[in-house]
Design a protein around this motif. Structure first.
Motif, short mmCIF file in Angstrom:
data_model
loop_
_atom_site.label_atom_id
_atom_site.label_comp_id
_atom_site.label_asym_id
_atom_site.label_seq_id
_atom_site.Cartn_x
_atom_site.Cartn_y
_atom_site.Cartn_z
N ALA A 74 46.30 66.08 40.48
CA ALA A 74 46.01 67.44 40.06
C ALA A 74 45.08 68.10 41.05
CB ALA A 74 45.36 67.42 38.67
N PRO A 75 45.01 69.41 41.00
CA PRO A 75 44.01 70.09 41.82
C PRO A 75 42.62 69.59 41.43
CG PRO A 75 45.57 71.68 40.91
CD PRO A 75 45.83 70.36 40.24
N ARG A 76 41.80 69.36 42.43
CA ARG A 76 40.44 68.86 42.19
C ARG A 76 39.62 69.93 41.48
NH1 ARG A 76 36.86 64.96 44.17
NH2 ARG A 76 38.40 64.07 45.56
N LYS A 77 38.93 69.53 40.43
CA LYS A 77 38.07 70.45 39.69
C LYS A 77 36.77 70.65 40.47
CE LYS A 77 39.89 69.11 35.22
NZ LYS A 77 39.63 68.42 33.96
N VAL A 78 36.14 71.77 40.26
CA VAL A 78 34.90 72.08 40.96
C VAL A 78 33.79 71.09 40.58
CG1 VAL A 78 34.01 73.76 39.27
CG2 VAL A 78 33.44 74.01 41.69
N THR A 79 33.91 70.47 39.41
CA THR A 79 32.89 69.51 38.95
C THR A 79 33.20 68.07 39.37
OG1 THR A 79 34.07 69.30 36.85
CG2 THR A 79 32.26 70.91 36.94
N SER A 80 34.23 67.89 40.15
CA SER A 80 34.65 66.55 40.56
C SER A 80 33.78 66.04 41.70
CB SER A 80 36.12 66.60 41.00
OG SER A 80 36.55 65.36 41.49
N ALA A 81 33.23 64.83 41.53
CA ALA A 81 32.40 64.21 42.56
C ALA A 81 33.27 63.56 43.63
CB ALA A 81 31.47 63.18 41.93
N TRP A 82 32.76 63.51 44.85
CA TRP A 82 33.50 62.96 45.99
C TRP A 82 33.01 61.56 46.31
CZ3 TRP A 82 37.21 65.59 49.08
CH2 TRP A 82 37.53 66.86 48.61
N SER A 83 33.91 60.60 46.30
CA SER A 83 33.56 59.21 46.64
C SER A 83 33.46 59.05 48.15
CB SER A 83 34.63 58.25 46.10
OG SER A 83 35.84 58.42 46.84
N ALA A 84 32.85 57.96 48.57
CA ALA A 84 32.74 57.65 50.00
C ALA A 84 34.13 57.50 50.61
CB ALA A 84 31.91 56.40 50.21
N LEU A 85 35.05 56.87 49.89
CA LEU A 85 36.41 56.70 50.41
C LEU A 85 37.08 58.05 50.63
CD1 LEU A 85 38.87 55.06 51.26
CD2 LEU A 85 39.48 54.88 48.83
N ASN A 86 36.96 58.96 49.67
CA ASN A 86 37.57 60.27 49.83
C ASN A 86 36.95 61.02 51.01
OD1 ASN A 86 39.38 59.89 47.77
ND2 ASN A 86 38.31 61.17 46.30
#
Length: 188
Positions: A74-86
């Motif tokens: 899905a489209p990433r939500k504005v509240t979605s945290a970013w992992s080191a892998l991403n």
């Protein structure tokens, strides 16, 4: 998996074409890809990198049939945290010129609202003071858990929406450690 559209792709190029046409849609889809034994296998890490190029993210995986599995994307939500892998995959995509304006916009929003760096302490394995104090002598049990468990536990605690939920999760960690168990979300 009948709750959303299912799209099957056989290559990263096919996924890129689909995302070019659909990246602005609001609803996620089931993205089906072929398994390793199939001639049209798309390694999932390549699919994730392509999704990130367009500001999308992956979630749960389900079996479709003997040849395919599907991930909810899905489209990433504005509240979605970013992992080191991403973040690493984004760096790779930038280096190859694969990033799109849509993906860069999601990153800019995450940098602006703090979600780009939100998990940095989790990725570094920093144990917050309240968890460290609650663990006390059980810290040796914590340190014996696999990194995937401690990392997941730190994220589970950090993403608690309320103080009571955070306290409940810390209590779960401590009680589990006292019993020689992993925290409840990470038991097999």
């Amino acid at each position: 998996m009948t709750d959303r559209e299912m799209v099957t792709v056989a290559s990263r190029a096919a996924l890129r074409r689909w995302l070019a046409d659909h990246h602005e849609q609001v609803d996620g889809i089931w993205l089906a890809t072929y398994k390793k034994h199939h001639a049209d296998h798309l390694p999932w890490i390549e699919a994730v990198e392509e999704l990130l190029c367009w500001g999308w993210v992956d979630a749960v995986v389900r079996r479709v049939d003997d040849d395919r599995s599907a991930h909810l994307v899905a489209p990433r939500k504005v509240t979605s945290a970013w992992s080191a892998l991403n973040k690493e995959l984004v760096a790779n995509a930038r280096a190859t010129g694969a990033m799109t304006d849509a993906g860069e916009a999601k990153i800019a929003a995450a940098e602006a609202n703090g979600m780009w760096a939100f998990l940095d302490d989790v990725e570094a394995g920093v144990v917050p003071d309240d968890l460290a104090a609650a663990l006390g002598d059980l810290r040796t049990v914590w340190e014996a858990w696999p990194r995937s468990v401690t990392r997941g536990t730190l994220e589970w605690i950090k993403t608690a929406k309320t103080a009571p939920t955070r306290a409940k999760r810390i209590t779960d960690v401590v009680e589990s450690a006292a019993q020689g168990l992993r925290p409840s979300p990470f038991r097999r």
